[in-house]
Write an enzyme that holds these catalytic residues in place. Structure first.
Site, short mmCIF file in Angstrom:
data_model
loop_
_atom_site.label_atom_id
_atom_site.label_comp_id
_atom_site.label_asym_id
_atom_site.label_seq_id
_atom_site.Cartn_x
_atom_site.Cartn_y
_atom_site.Cartn_z
N GLU A 22 -2.78 -37.00 -30.70
CA GLU A 22 -3.09 -35.81 -29.91
C GLU A 22 -4.59 -35.69 -29.64
OE1 GLU A 22 -1.40 -33.57 -28.23
OE2 GLU A 22 0.60 -34.20 -28.81
N GLU A 25 -5.32 -38.27 -26.95
CA GLU A 25 -4.79 -37.89 -25.63
C GLU A 25 -5.61 -36.78 -24.99
OE1 GLU A 25 -0.08 -38.96 -26.47
OE2 GLU A 25 -0.66 -36.86 -26.18
N GLU A 26 -6.07 -35.83 -25.78
CA GLU A 26 -6.78 -34.67 -25.23
C GLU A 26 -8.29 -34.88 -25.07
OE1 GLU A 26 -5.68 -30.96 -27.05
OE2 GLU A 26 -3.56 -31.53 -27.10
#
Length: 147
Positions: A22, A25-26
């Site tokens: 995460e 991805e961010e």
């Protein structure tokens, strides 16, 4: 509001792997799982698919520092001093508390705040599970010399 990157685990994905994925991805930041920092539990929240929700905050070690954030998920993304994040007004309560825990750990030792993971064989042949807990001294892991 300022908050840490986060999202849902994929089926069968470990907590630390979810946090690392995460964050990448961010933010585009490569990282490595270090420990579980805290767990938030809530019930009957909209958007939780009718389920109770557990949000697990992990402490990661960055492996890269250049931010390339996902503009579909973030309006803004930047590195911030923990002391600033802990006291800034426009941070979520979870983010503010996590920043204070991290600040405390960085000053007093992460052993005071971390829940580390240890892998054990499950009762089912060939399967394993992870147990998250505060670190035990080696003498307590084996019970050698504890009379």
């Amino acid at each position: 509001m300022w908050k840490f990157p986060g999202g849902l685990s994929e089926p069968g994905e470990d907590i630390g792997d979810t946090a690392v994925r995460e964050v990448f991805e961010e933010t585009g930041i490569q990282s490595e799982f270090r420990a579980v920092l805290s767990i938030r539990q809530q019930h009957a929240q909209p958007g939780a698919f009718g389920k109770s929700d557990m949000y697990i905050i992990c402490r990661l070690q960055p492996r890269s520092l250049t931010i390339r954030f996902c503009q579909h998920e973030c309006l803004r993304c930047e590195w911030m001093e923990l002391s600033e994040l802990a006291s800034i007004e426009n941070a979520t309560p979870v983010t503010s508390r996590a920043a204070r825990l991290l600040l405390y750990g960085s000053r007093e030792g992460f052993d005071k705040i971390d829940l580390t993971a240890e892998e054990f064989p499950a009762v089912y042949t060939g399967l394993f599970y992870k147990l998250y807990h505060r670190e035990l001294p080696d003498s307590y892991k084996t019970m050698a010399g504890l009379d």
